[in-house]
Design a protein around this motif. Structure first.
Motif, PDB file in Angstrom:
ATOM      1  N   UNK A 268      25.568   0.273  51.030  1.00 53.79           N
ATOM      2  CA  UNK A 268      25.708   1.672  50.679  1.00 53.79           C
ATOM      3  C   UNK A 268      27.001   2.204  51.303  1.00 53.79           C
ATOM      4  N   UNK A 269      27.937   2.615  50.454  1.00 54.59           N
ATOM      5  CA  UNK A 269      29.245   3.053  50.929  1.00 54.59           C
ATOM      6  C   UNK A 269      29.140   4.305  51.794  1.00 54.59           C
ATOM      7  N   UNK A 270      28.222   5.200  51.453  1.00 59.10           N
ATOM      8  CA  UNK A 270      28.051   6.412  52.237  1.00 59.10           C
ATOM      9  C   UNK A 270      27.529   6.119  53.630  1.00 59.10           C
ATOM     10  N   UNK A 271      26.536   5.260  53.712  1.00 55.47           N
ATOM     11  CA  UNK A 271      25.980   4.880  55.015  1.00 55.47           C
ATOM     12  C   UNK A 271      27.045   4.191  55.850  1.00 55.47           C
ATOM     13  N   UNK A 272      27.784   3.261  55.247  1.00 53.11           N
ATOM     14  CA  UNK A 272      28.829   2.540  55.981  1.00 53.11           C
ATOM     15  C   UNK A 272      29.920   3.493  56.464  1.00 53.11           C
ATOM     16  N   UNK A 273      30.143   4.566  55.706  1.00 51.87           N
ATOM     17  CA  UNK A 273      31.157   5.550  56.105  1.00 51.87           C
ATOM     18  C   UNK A 273      30.649   6.505  57.178  1.00 51.87           C
ATOM     19  N   UNK A 274      29.379   6.354  57.583  1.00 52.93           N
ATOM     20  CA  UNK A 274      28.832   7.171  58.659  1.00 52.93           C
ATOM     21  C   UNK A 274      28.124   8.429  58.225  1.00 52.93           C
ATOM     22  N   UNK A 275      27.756   8.543  56.938  1.00 57.53           N
ATOM     23  CA  UNK A 275      27.019   9.716  56.477  1.00 57.53           C
ATOM     24  C   UNK A 275      25.564   9.595  56.905  1.00 57.53           C
ATOM     25  N   UNK A 276      25.172  10.350  57.917  1.00 61.12           N
ATOM     26  CA  UNK A 276      23.824  10.241  58.476  1.00 61.12           C
ATOM     27  C   UNK A 276      22.823  11.180  57.825  1.00 61.12           C
ATOM     28  N   UNK A 277      23.291  12.058  56.943  1.00 58.87           N
ATOM     29  CA  UNK A 277      22.394  12.940  56.203  1.00 58.87           C
ATOM     30  C   UNK A 277      22.147  12.341  54.820  1.00 58.87           C
ATOM     31  N   UNK A 278      20.982  12.653  54.217  1.00 58.64           N
ATOM     32  CA  UNK A 278      20.720  12.109  52.875  1.00 58.64           C
ATOM     33  C   UNK A 278      21.813  12.441  51.878  1.00 58.64           C
ATOM     34  N   UNK A 279      22.328  13.680  51.916  1.00 56.50           N
ATOM     35  CA  UNK A 279      23.372  14.079  50.963  1.00 56.50           C
ATOM     36  C   UNK A 279      24.400  14.957  51.655  1.00 56.50           C
ATOM     37  N   UNK A 280      25.674  14.682  51.352  1.00 61.63           N
ATOM     38  CA  UNK A 280      26.800  15.400  51.939  1.00 61.63           C
ATOM     39  C   UNK A 280      27.730  15.851  50.821  1.00 61.63           C
ATOM     40  N   UNK A 281      28.237  17.090  50.870  1.00 63.43           N
ATOM     41  CA  UNK A 281      29.186  17.523  49.842  1.00 63.43           C
ATOM     42  C   UNK A 281      30.335  16.528  49.693  1.00 63.43           C
ATOM     43  N   UNK A 282      30.638  16.214  48.454  1.00 57.88           N
ATOM     44  CA  UNK A 282      31.632  15.189  48.160  1.00 57.88           C
ATOM     45  C   UNK A 282      33.045  15.738  48.362  1.00 57.88           C
ATOM     46  N   UNK A 283      33.869  14.961  49.059  1.00 61.49           N
ATOM     47  CA  UNK A 283      35.295  15.277  49.167  1.00 61.49           C
ATOM     48  C   UNK A 283      36.082  14.061  48.707  1.00 61.49           C
ATOM     49  N   UNK A 284      37.261  14.309  48.153  1.00 63.31           N
ATOM     50  CA  UNK A 284      38.079  13.193  47.678  1.00 63.31           C
ATOM     51  C   UNK A 284      38.487  12.295  48.834  1.00 63.31           C
ATOM     52  N   UNK A 285      38.722  12.891  50.017  1.00 62.60           N
ATOM     53  CA  UNK A 285      39.123  12.095  51.168  1.00 62.60           C
ATOM     54  C   UNK A 285      38.015  11.129  51.582  1.00 62.60           C
ATOM     55  N   UNK A 286      36.768  11.623  51.644  1.00 63.20           N
ATOM     56  CA  UNK A 286      35.643  10.775  52.043  1.00 63.20           C
ATOM     57  C   UNK A 286      35.412   9.665  51.023  1.00 63.20           C
ATOM     58  N   UNK A 287      35.551  10.012  49.759  1.00 65.46           N
ATOM     59  CA  UNK A 287      35.304   9.023  48.706  1.00 65.46           C
ATOM     60  C   UNK A 287      36.371   7.925  48.727  1.00 65.46           C
ATOM     61  N   UNK A 288      37.623   8.319  48.852  1.00 76.34           N
ATOM     62  CA  UNK A 288      38.704   7.324  48.894  1.00 76.34           C
ATOM     63  C   UNK A 288      38.549   6.441  50.127  1.00 76.34           C
ATOM     64  N   UNK A 289      38.154   7.034  51.244  1.00 76.14           N
ATOM     65  CA  UNK A 289      37.965   6.272  52.476  1.00 76.14           C
ATOM     66  C   UNK A 289      36.801   5.300  52.363  1.00 76.14           C
ATOM     67  N   UNK A 290      35.756   5.694  51.649  1.00 75.41           N
ATOM     68  CA  UNK A 290      34.577   4.827  51.489  1.00 75.41           C
ATOM     69  C   UNK A 290      34.867   3.617  50.605  1.00 75.41           C
ATOM     70  N   UNK A 291      35.819   3.723  49.682  1.00 75.22           N
ATOM     71  CA  UNK A 291      36.258   2.640  48.803  1.00 75.22           C
ATOM     72  C   UNK A 291      35.088   1.901  48.128  1.00 75.22           C
ATOM     73  N   UNK A 292      34.231   2.614  47.391  1.00 75.80           N
ATOM     74  CA  UNK A 292      33.123   1.920  46.711  1.00 75.80           C
ATOM     75  C   UNK A 292      33.631   1.032  45.581  1.00 75.80           C
ATOM     76  N   UNK A 293      32.981  -0.111  45.425  1.00 77.75           N
ATOM     77  CA  UNK A 293      33.265  -1.008  44.296  1.00 77.75           C
ATOM     78  C   UNK A 293      32.521  -0.554  43.048  1.00 77.75           C
ATOM     79  N   UNK A 294      31.391   0.132  43.273  1.00 76.73           N
ATOM     80  CA  UNK A 294      30.524   0.579  42.183  1.00 76.73           C
ATOM     81  C   UNK A 294      30.040   1.979  42.511  1.00 76.73           C
ATOM     82  N   UNK A 295      29.924   2.815  41.493  1.00 74.21           N
ATOM     83  CA  UNK A 295      29.327   4.136  41.657  1.00 74.21           C
ATOM     84  C   UNK A 295      27.973   4.136  40.962  1.00 74.21           C
ATOM     85  N   UNK A 296      26.943   4.589  41.672  1.00 77.73           N
ATOM     86  CA  UNK A 296      25.585   4.682  41.143  1.00 77.73           C
ATOM     87  C   UNK A 296      25.258   6.148  40.908  1.00 77.73           C
ATOM     88  N   UNK A 297      24.739   6.463  39.717  1.00 78.61           N
ATOM     89  CA  UNK A 297      24.393   7.841  39.384  1.00 78.61           C
ATOM     90  C   UNK A 297      23.135   7.881  38.534  1.00 78.61           C
TER      91      UNK A 297
END
Length: 357
Positions: A268-297
């Protein structure tokens, strides 16, 4: 927050009953049925698995989900043995004397009740119960809020809720009217399905049926996990979006999606990036830093932002490996985070779609 997909959604044609039953038979065979070998194969994730086997399982799972129906336990419907007194997750002891009119206020809970074989006793549904058997039942929620008046008008003999069900005043009003309300803990990972099934079956006076359903789900989960390919650990970001309401969130620890991603052999890219809450407002900086290979929606989430074309236009998406390669996996809203009897099908699809190059 209640939230309830596959790579750039492939068209699924609805077919006749015979092919669906054939697909179900294939899935059962793939899960090992009741054979002793089925449990051993599930204990070694990836043992003997191949891309073809994952693809075959995913195709069968998609066929099942396309029907949007449930598969009840085999045999006659269980006969409840009542009264029973059970623990409720709000600290109460609740006695259930009559299960002739059951009202589940959660989609995953409703799936379990129907799969136990008690669907003919269900008198209403909430907005998250989207499977075919429940669609004709009267809805007792407005958005995600329970209407006490709508519930009481159906004269339920037992109500099943969870700690997220609200508002509290509505639940209190239902109780004050003399209706037993059994509150359950939310399910946020596959392991919670068996716990929830056991508690629901006990509350409805059918504990043996609960054990049988748990055994079936355990076999199916083990077989789904066994299809995870060795050496593949893609990073997956779960994005919850409602474009019309300008809601853009990224899943982290406890989102529910994190456990499904892990069960499918991914990170989970969010967990690996240190997001400890179930959901966090999305920012372009956080998303680029997380570098997901796949997006799940969820299906509706992707639709709300204009499909894949609209998604990659959101700041930060195009700069990720997932955005550059248009690797987007979606599942139907009422299935992805339902954590019920269809969860093994979800994992079958995720194993194939997430690891596919």
């Amino acid at each position: 927050m209640r939230m309830s997909g596959r790579c750039q959604k492939l068209p699924v044609r609805r077919r006749g009953l015979a092919p669906v039953m054939l697909a179900l038979a294939l899935l059962t065979a793939a899960c090992g049925g009741n054979s002793p070998s089925s449990s051993s194969s599930g204990s070694e994730s990836g043992a003997g698995a191949s891309a073809a086997s994952a693809g075959e399982r995913a195709a069968v799972a998609e066929e099942r989900l396309a029907t949007n129906t449930l598969v009840p336990l085999e045999g006659e419907a269980p006969a409840p043995r009542l009264p029973v007194t059970v623990d409720s997750s709000d600290g109460r002891r609740v006695t259930v004397k009559d299960t002739s009119r059951i009202l589940p206020l959660n989609g995953g809970v409703a799936e379990i009740v129907f799969t136990l074989g008690l669907g003919n006793r269900v008198v209403g549904r909430d907005i998250t119960a989207t499977f075919e058997e429940a669609k004709k039942l009267p809805q007792v929620t407005r958005a995600h809020d329970v209407s006490a008046e709508s519930v009481l008008s159906l004269k339920p003999t037992v109500v099943l809720a969870d700690t997220d069900t609200g508002p509290k005043e509505a639940i209190d009003q239902i109780r004050e009217a003399g209706v037993p309300v059994v509150v359950l803990d939310p399910a946020t990972e596959p392991a919670d399905v068996s716990t929830r099934t056991t508690r629901i079956a006990e509350a409805l006076g059918v504990p043996s049926a609960g054990k049988a359903l748990n055994a079936r789900i355990d076999r199916e989960l083990a077989a789904a996990r066994a299809a995870v390919p060795r050496g593949s650990e893609p990073k997956v970001a779960f994005l919850y979006m409602r474009g019309s309401a300008a809601v853009y969130l990224m899943g982290g620890r406890g989102s529910g999606a994190d456990s499904l991603i892990a069960a499918a052999g991914a990170v989970d890219a969010g967990v690996e990036a240190g997001l400890d809450k179930p959901f966090t407002p999305l920012t372009s900086e956080a998303l680029v830093s997380a570098r997901p290979d796949v997006i799940l929606m969820m299906d509706k989430g992707l639709e709300s932002v204009g499909g894949v074309d609209g998604l990659v236009g959101i700041p930060g998406i195009r700069e990720t490996p997932a955005g550059m390669n248009r690797r987007v996996v979606t599942l139907e809203d009422g299935v992805l985070l339902s954590f019920g009897p269809r969860t093994p099908l979800v994992i079958d699809i995720l194993v194939d779609r997430i690891h596919r190059g």
